[in-house]
Design an enzyme around this catalytic site. Structure first.
Site, short mmCIF file in Angstrom:
data_model
loop_
_atom_site.label_atom_id
_atom_site.label_comp_id
_atom_site.label_asym_id
_atom_site.label_seq_id
_atom_site.Cartn_x
_atom_site.Cartn_y
_atom_site.Cartn_z
N ASP A 55 0.84 -1.19 0.00
CA ASP A 55 0.00 0.00 0.00
C ASP A 55 0.88 1.24 0.00
OD1 ASP A 55 -2.28 1.84 0.73
OD2 ASP A 55 -3.30 -0.06 1.10
N SER B 31 -11.05 -0.73 -0.94
CA SER B 31 -9.78 -0.78 -0.21
C SER B 31 -10.00 -1.08 1.26
CB SER B 31 -9.04 0.55 -0.33
OG SER B 31 -8.42 0.70 -1.57
N HIS C 287 -3.92 6.18 3.51
CA HIS C 287 -4.56 4.95 3.02
C HIS C 287 -3.91 3.69 3.59
CE1 HIS C 287 -5.76 1.87 0.04
NE2 HIS C 287 -6.81 2.64 -0.19
#
Length: 718
Positions: A91, A507, A164
């Protein structure tokens, strides 16, 4: 651990075109090469704790055992909360200072671990512990294309300056943190990962795009992802969570995640991937290969109601996690009526950057439509133009799917039907007014789950014989840890900082399933990655918390092209009864049937490849059948030694589904039984109004009275 063959994939990011063509032709002729393609900078990007209680994995009772209470979920205790399992997160990095990555109560680092804690800007080995046991970053592909990293935009290290990666990592394996909440105190409670005592390995491959708002997304280069997956395999991870997808389906020979995940399969590593955020259009799936678990996104039973009160007294239940309100009513306008004169007609309602007229907007509440641009940037544009408040109205494509954000001014989001009510009020009233009240958190909301409008859908454009996604999991309005370098809106002008943030996307759904896979790996270390995927799929469920079918964002019954086998149930997956197993060789045979025959130098495809429909997958997809089709499947008994399973089915409308044999007898654990499924189009199958090529859905199941092993079926007529 085996490394990726260098010649398996060759990336040519910066070669001159004439040299590139000649080199590609030469390399393509080598027998070890499967595909040659150029890295695309915009191809891959990230796909953006009530959820664990909602799926039956949350703690209850007094806190004992290093902060972990007696759980209503037996799977957590049986799995030791994920002890000794290593989850690799590919990620945008991690914010190691977050409380979610403390290592209190963690066991020792597994002796099998071979990874490193890589030093970099603002990151060194001291940031690793028994929770974060490894961290690496990969930037060669990015810098070959964009040049040296702008250190004001990102950190040349495993440190996450986007948010994220920190969010997905803590969702999967974050430690328990009491009294966690986002800005304004919303969703306050105990934040936890699904496998809170599992170890975490970070592989940073996604980077901020130069001179672009982080809210617009980042980029993840293929050569960087392949290098990360290769290292993760060598480091010894047991599960990979990859919340990265494409804007459109990528051909298998050009799908870097699929290529890397296939090598993970050889090492029996479970790979969970997001389905992508390109819904509600059909055939938009990312990560559709049969050797990964593809995860769609749906809601949980929590809402954040922020009432909008119109001047005529009508109250509309919008939602937001914006901690601001308007105590009195202000003039209400529609964006298309207050834009600058040079804005194109099709964008007049969108509140895009510099589109609104400050003279017309100042002191007003603006209704902006959701379609183009980011949601948070629309609010920033209203603020720039002097607006006092902002209403985000869904388009018809978004239905009543409400995604909450921490906007920079008083704001609320409303569904499509309510948007039309507000617009009608504006059009029919001389001086329309409105006020936005303070939002509040509401739990036990019904119905839930509901499929998100953004979740990418089947049918599978790359592997038509494989029904995808596999399952759905919580991916709407999820609270998890956040980067200390990024505002909750991810807008540069937003200077607010939070420790936990609420965001949405497939996600967010992906690490939920990765965590469940980690628990299953801990309980059943002998299971293959295919067996774990099967257990999660065949025990999933298709009903909501009201006992009705899972619906889509418009209130219609959702289909397996949205939720796959259904909403995952980790507790049930620990004891599935039967599993559909598939070895590495089985997958090689699948590729032979698919037309890719030179994957492994040690394996030669048979002269006649098996039917691609006979790959031992826990679901059935039969596109454009003509008459009757028979497929075979094999199940392995992982339940009681002596058991008898009976077949049942709900055939897709217009088709008949039968099994032979209709009863399976087992007398020992590990025993395998094969059966055939025959699907036949009824003579009147077109009489119900379904056109050729249109899919119908059903399911079949095996049950011994205790286990219910269900598989979805998708069929279309030629």
């Amino acid at each position: 651990m085996k490394k990726l063959p260098i010649l398996f994939l060759f990336l040519l990011p910066l070669l001159a075109s004439c040299v590139e063509k000649q080199l590609k032709l030469y390399i393509a002729e080598l027998k070890e090469v499967v595909s040659v393609f150029k890295s695309n900078p915009r191809k891959y990007s990230v796909q953006t704790t009530r959820s664990w209680r909602f799926v039956g994995l949350e703690e209850e009772g007094d806190n004992i055992n290093h902060g972990f209470g007696e759980s209503r979920s037996d799977i957590l205790k049986r799995a030791g909360y994920g002890r000794k399992v290593i989850v690799g997160l590919i990620d945008s990095g991690v914010w190691p200072e977050s409380k979610s990555f403390r290592d209190e109560g963690m066991g020792p680092i597994p002796g099998s671990w071979k990874g490193i804690c890589q030093n970099g800007t603002d990151f060194n080995s001291s940031h690793c512990n028994k929770k974060i046991i490894g961290a690496r970053y990969y930037i060669k592909g990015f810098e070959k294309y964009y040049g040296p990293l702008n250190m004001t935009e990102d950190s040349r290290s495993p440190r996450d300056k986007d948010g994220h990666g920190t969010h997905t990592a803590s969702t999967a394996v974050g430690s328990r943190v009491k009294n966690a909440a986002t800005l304004g105190g919303f969703a306050r409670g105990t934040a936890t990962g699904g496998a809170p005592l599992a170890h975490l390995a970070i592989y940073k491959v996604c980077w901020a795009i130069p001179n672009q708002e982080k809210a617009d997304g980042n980029t993840c280069f293929e050569e960087d992802m392949l290098a990360a997956i290769d290292d993760a395999i060598g480091d010894g991870v047991h599960v990979m969570s990859i919340s990265i997808g494409t804007s459109e389906p990528a051909p298998l020979r050009e799908d870097s995640i699929a290529i890397g995940a296939f090598h993970a399969l050889q090492n029996d590593i479970v790979v969970a991937c997001c389905a992508g955020n390109e819904g509600p259009a059909p055939s938009t799936l990312s990560n559709p290969s049969p050797w990964v678990i593809t995860v769609g996104a749906s809601s949980v039973d929590r809402a954040f109601f922020a009432p909008l009160v119109l001047g005529n007294g009508m109250e509309i239940k919008g939602q937001t996690v914006t901690p601001y309100k308007l105590d009195k009513a202000y003039p209400l306008v529609f964006a298309s009526d207050v834009v600058a004169s040079n804005v194109p007609k099709n964008l007049r309602s969108q509140c895009l950057a510099n589109s609104l007229s400050p003279r017309k907007v100042k002191g007003k509440i603006v209704l902006c439509m959701r379609e183009y641009g980011t949601r948070v940037a629309k609010g920033m544009e209203v603020k720039r133009a002097g607006g006092f408040g902002f209403i985000l109205g869904n388009s018809q494509a978004n239905g009543n799917d409400l995604i909450v954000d921490a906007h920079v001014l008083p704001a609320t989001s409303v569904g499509y039907s309510d948007t039309m009510k507000i617009l009608n009020y504006i059009r029919s009233t001389k001086d329309p007014m409105a006020r936005i009240e303070l939002a509040r958190t509401v739990i036990h909301y019904r119905p839930a789950p509901v499929m998100a409008s953004f979740t990418s859908r089947g049918p599978n454009a790359i592997h038509p014989s494989i029904l995808k996604p596999d399952v759905t999991a919580p991916g709407v309005n999820i609270l998890a840890a956040w980067s200390g370098a990024t505002a909750p809106s991810k807008l540069y002008e937003d200077k607010r900082l939070v420790k936990y943030n609420i965001i949405s996307g497939t996600s967010m759904a992906c690490p939920h399933v990765a965590a469940a896979a980690a628990l299953l790996r801990a309980i059943h270390p002998e299971w293959s990655s295919a067996a774990i995927r099967s257990a999660l799929m065949t025990t999933a469920w298709m009903k909501n918390n009201m006992g009705g079918p899972i619906a889509d964002h418009s209130g219609n019954a959702a289909t397996p092209f949205q939720f796959g086998s259904g909403h995952f149930r980790p507790e049930m997956a620990a004891d599935p009864g039967l599993v559909y197993d598939a070895s590495y060789t089985d997958h090689l045979l699948y590729l032979c049937s698919y037309g890719i025959k030179n994957v492994s130098p040690k394996f030669k495809c048979p002269t006649v490849s098996p039917s691609i429909y006979n790959f031992n997958y826990p679901s059935v997809s039969l596109p454009r059948i003509n008459g009757t089709v028979t497929v075979t499947r094999t199940v392995t008994n992982v339940g009681a030694r002596s058991s008898v399973y009976f077949f049942s089915a709900r055939p897709p409308p217009g088709f008949a589904v039968k099994a032979s044999p209709g009863v399976l007898f087992f007398n020992h654990a590990g025993q395998k039984k094969s059966f055939s499924i025959t699907v036949k189009a009824r003579e009147d199958s077109m009489a119900n109004g379904r056109s050729k090529g249109e899919y119908a859905f059903g399911w079949y199941a095996w049950s011994d009275g205790h286990h219910y092993v269900r598989s979805p079926v998708a069929v279309s007529s030629a």
